[in-house]
Design an enzyme around this catalytic site. Structure first.
Site, mmCIF file in Angstrom:
data_model
loop_
_atom_site.group_PDB
_atom_site.id
_atom_site.type_symbol
_atom_site.label_atom_id
_atom_site.label_comp_id
_atom_site.label_asym_id
_atom_site.label_seq_id
_atom_site.Cartn_x
_atom_site.Cartn_y
_atom_site.Cartn_z
ATOM 1 N N ASP A 1 55.805 -10.260 33.460
ATOM 2 C CA ASP A 1 55.663 -9.071 34.296
ATOM 3 C C ASP A 1 56.474 -9.213 35.579
ATOM 4 O O ASP A 1 57.255 -8.324 35.937
ATOM 5 C CB ASP A 1 54.176 -8.865 34.610
ATOM 6 N N ASN B 1 50.019 -6.458 33.844
ATOM 7 C CA ASN B 1 48.599 -6.497 34.182
ATOM 8 C C ASN B 1 48.144 -5.047 34.337
ATOM 9 O O ASN B 1 48.961 -4.130 34.379
ATOM 10 C CB ASN B 1 48.322 -7.365 35.421
ATOM 11 N N SER C 1 49.932 -12.272 26.168
ATOM 12 C CA SER C 1 48.664 -12.970 26.469
ATOM 13 C C SER C 1 48.724 -14.491 26.350
ATOM 14 O O SER C 1 47.703 -15.158 26.499
ATOM 15 C CB SER C 1 47.497 -12.438 25.621
ATOM 16 N N VAL D 1 49.223 -16.827 31.453
ATOM 17 C CA VAL D 1 48.008 -17.000 32.259
ATOM 18 C C VAL D 1 46.758 -16.483 31.556
ATOM 19 O O VAL D 1 45.649 -16.844 31.946
ATOM 20 C CB VAL D 1 48.140 -16.350 33.660
ATOM 21 N N ASP E 1 65.471 -15.384 27.531
ATOM 22 C CA ASP E 1 64.909 -14.658 28.662
ATOM 23 C C ASP E 1 64.843 -13.180 28.286
ATOM 24 O O ASP E 1 65.873 -12.551 28.022
ATOM 25 C CB ASP E 1 65.820 -14.870 29.873
#
Length: 174
Positions: A34, A24, A122, A125, A10
């Site tokens: 994020d 983002n 990246s 999602v 983590d």
């Protein structure tokens, strides 16, 4: 000399000088890495990001760029926010993905950070294929550290699952 290390774990639990956030463009939190960084780091990170948006980054942060804030309650000193590109099978955006790592390393050097934890930018999602993302990440960090004479001593890739770890192990060996 910068050494690359790989760990499964983590990223919000890494005791390093700087943690890289796969942010983002709004810099105001989101999902995945994020969201985890903002949740664990607490309101100090969001407040620092809001200050950035109120100043030089009024339109947000462009893909491939990086900027630092406090790490709030994380066991790190700073968070380096970078915006990865969305994967496209029709357009080669690999230079932008590589730029995320190069720019994050540049910001780490400016801060005086010696240990930096990176996620697999990246690959969530934004759907970048893990093996290709790993290859780009390892190459970008290695080349940037050599070209700039980076003072970062450890670039730690913190990978969420066994498949990601295997992809990065293959990229590092290759």
């Amino acid at each position: 000399m910068t050494y690359i290390t790989l760990v499964r774990g983590d990223i919000t639990e890494q005791a390093v000088d700087a943690v890289v956030n796969a942010a983002n463009s709004s810099l105001l939190g989101g999902g995945g890495v994020d969201g985890a960084i903002h949740r664990r780091g607490g309101p100090e990170i969001l407040a620092a990001c809001r200050d950035l948006r109120a100043g030089h980054y009024g339109r947000g942060l462009a893909a491939g760029r990086a900027v630092a804030t406090t790490a709030g309650r994380l066991p790190a000193r700073w968070v380096i926010h970078t915006v990865g590109p969305v994967f496209s099978p029709d357009e080669d955006r690999s230079a932008t993905l590589a730029s995320c790592y190069r720019e994050s390393l540049r910001v780490a050097d400016e801060l005086g950070a010696r240990t930096v934890a990176f996620p697999a930018i990246s690959t969530g999602v934004y759907r970048w294929p893990m093996a290709d993302a790993a290859r780009i990440a390892v190459r970008a960090v290695t080349e940037a550290a050599e070209e700039t004479g980076s003072a970062v001593t450890e670039a730690r890739f913190v990978l969420f699952d066994a498949a990601a770890l295997e992809a990065f192990e293959a990229a590092l060996a290759g």
